[in-house]
Write a protein that holds these residues in place. Structure first.
Motif, mmCIF file in Angstrom:
data_model
loop_
_atom_site.group_PDB
_atom_site.id
_atom_site.type_symbol
_atom_site.label_atom_id
_atom_site.label_comp_id
_atom_site.label_asym_id
_atom_site.label_seq_id
_atom_site.Cartn_x
_atom_site.Cartn_y
_atom_site.Cartn_z
ATOM 1 N N TYR A 118 -41.877 -74.629 22.834
ATOM 2 C CA TYR A 118 -40.416 -74.519 22.941
ATOM 3 C C TYR A 118 -39.987 -74.187 24.362
ATOM 4 N N ALA A 119 -40.765 -73.346 25.061
ATOM 5 C CA ALA A 119 -40.417 -73.014 26.446
ATOM 6 C C ALA A 119 -40.461 -74.263 27.325
ATOM 7 N N CYS A 120 -41.496 -75.069 27.179
ATOM 8 C CA CYS A 120 -41.588 -76.329 27.939
ATOM 9 C C CYS A 120 -40.456 -77.269 27.562
ATOM 10 N N LEU A 121 -40.160 -77.327 26.283
ATOM 11 C CA LEU A 121 -39.092 -78.200 25.794
ATOM 12 C C LEU A 121 -37.738 -77.756 26.335
ATOM 13 N N GLY A 122 -37.538 -76.449 26.434
ATOM 14 C CA GLY A 122 -36.301 -75.921 26.991
ATOM 15 C C GLY A 122 -36.089 -76.354 28.433
ATOM 16 N N LEU A 137 -35.643 -70.049 21.066
ATOM 17 C CA LEU A 137 -36.747 -70.175 20.109
ATOM 18 C C LEU A 137 -38.061 -69.735 20.748
ATOM 19 N N ALA A 138 -38.259 -70.061 22.018
ATOM 20 C CA ALA A 138 -39.470 -69.656 22.727
ATOM 21 C C ALA A 138 -39.523 -68.146 22.904
ATOM 22 N N ARG A 139 -38.433 -67.584 23.368
ATOM 23 C CA ARG A 139 -38.362 -66.152 23.678
ATOM 24 C C ARG A 139 -38.486 -65.284 22.425
ATOM 25 N N ARG A 140 -37.929 -65.751 21.320
ATOM 26 C CA ARG A 140 -37.869 -64.927 20.101
ATOM 27 C C ARG A 140 -38.664 -65.556 18.956
ATOM 28 N N PHE A 141 -39.727 -66.274 19.304
ATOM 29 C CA PHE A 141 -40.502 -67.032 18.315
ATOM 30 C C PHE A 141 -40.973 -66.149 17.165
ATOM 31 N N SER A 142 -41.558 -65.004 17.481
ATOM 32 C CA SER A 142 -42.079 -64.123 16.422
ATOM 33 C C SER A 142 -40.970 -63.604 15.522
ATOM 34 N N GLN A 143 -39.815 -63.287 16.102
ATOM 35 C CA GLN A 143 -38.673 -62.835 15.284
ATOM 36 C C GLN A 143 -38.247 -63.918 14.307
ATOM 37 N N PHE A 144 -38.130 -65.141 14.799
ATOM 38 C CA PHE A 144 -37.697 -66.225 13.922
ATOM 39 C C PHE A 144 -38.773 -66.567 12.895
ATOM 40 N N ALA A 145 -40.054 -66.445 13.260
ATOM 41 C CA ALA A 145 -41.122 -66.650 12.282
ATOM 42 C C ALA A 145 -41.024 -65.604 11.174
ATOM 43 N N ASP A 146 -40.692 -64.360 11.546
ATOM 44 C CA ASP A 146 -40.512 -63.307 10.538
ATOM 45 C C ASP A 146 -39.336 -63.609 9.616
ATOM 46 N N VAL A 147 -38.276 -64.170 10.164
ATOM 47 C CA VAL A 147 -37.119 -64.545 9.340
ATOM 48 C C VAL A 147 -37.530 -65.629 8.353
ATOM 49 N N LEU A 148 -38.259 -66.649 8.815
ATOM 50 C CA LEU A 148 -38.715 -67.700 7.914
ATOM 51 C C LEU A 148 -39.680 -67.143 6.868
ATOM 52 N N ALA A 149 -40.489 -66.162 7.266
ATOM 53 C CA ALA A 149 -41.407 -65.538 6.313
ATOM 54 C C ALA A 149 -40.632 -64.854 5.194
ATOM 55 N N GLU A 150 -39.527 -64.211 5.532
ATOM 56 C CA GLU A 150 -38.736 -63.558 4.486
ATOM 57 C C GLU A 150 -38.133 -64.582 3.533
ATOM 58 N N VAL A 151 -37.670 -65.689 4.069
ATOM 59 C CA VAL A 151 -37.142 -66.744 3.205
ATOM 60 C C VAL A 151 -38.232 -67.187 2.235
#
Length: 198
Positions: A118-122, A137-151
């Motif tokens: 995502y960083a390269c894509l940005g 998405l690159a900077r906060r990847f783990s946070q967003f992965a945790d959000v998807l995990a909760e879903v």
């Protein structure tokens, strides 16, 4: 009043609602652009549209192979492959984190590769989906992965085996969300001397 067992809503509506609840629960906020991207990612991945096809000799295309191909590709193809890599890594490390456990590569690898893609894509296409979506998405990847995990996990945490997998995920990644969920279930993870998780 009896509970409605079947709801009439599209996958996009369902994921928008579930993502909103997970973000609120985890106190994660983001731009409307990034939230829209995540909803579309979930919808596309569940349909199988946004995942790479299988590769000869592999059950799924390795992330490192996608990255190597992206590095040698034309600009448009590089952007497509980087997005495929980032989306796949985010979806798997969030929505299907359990599928990675016990394998040769762990969640840290998925999160590192996805964040890098995502960083390269940005840098390649910074405004393709709105201001700085890929950079965020690159900077906060783990946070967003945790959000998807909760879903993904909303209805599966009552089983002891699920708690054990959640604990193992916390040990492997240090996920703040995993620690909070463990605490909600009476398990207090601690960070010992020298940063070792117990």
């Amino acid at each position: 009043m009896p509970e409605i067992l079947v709801r009439d809503e599209t996958p996009m509506e369902f994921f928008r609602e579930q993502l909103g609840k997970a973000m609120e629960h985890q106190r994660v906020s983001t731009s409307a652009f990034t939230e829209y991207y995540l909803v579309n990612l979930l919808t596309a991945c569940v349909r199988g549209d946004a995942l790479p096809g299988s590769e000869d000799g592999y059950d799924e295309t390795p992330l490192a192979l996608l990255y190597a191909r992206a590095a040698q590709a034309s600009r448009a193809e590089r952007a497509r492959l980087l997005r495929l890599l980032g989306d796949s890594a985010l979806f798997v490390s969030g929505f299907f984190a359990e599928s990675v456990e016990g394998k040769l590569v762990d969640l840290g690898y998925y999160r590192s590769m996805g964040g890098r893609a995502y960083a390269c894509l940005g840098q390649e296409v910074p405004f393709a989906f709105g201001p700085d979506v890929f950079a965020e998405l690159a900077r906060r990847f783990s946070q967003f992965a945790d959000v998807l995990a909760e879903v993904s996990e909303q209805s599966r945490l009552a089983h002891p085996a699920s708690l054990l997998r959640l604990y193992e995920r916390w040990v492997a990644t240090g996920s703040r969300r995993a620690a909070l969920l463990l605490a909600d279930h009476g398990v207090t993870p601690i960070l010992g001397a020298e940063g070792v998780r117990h």
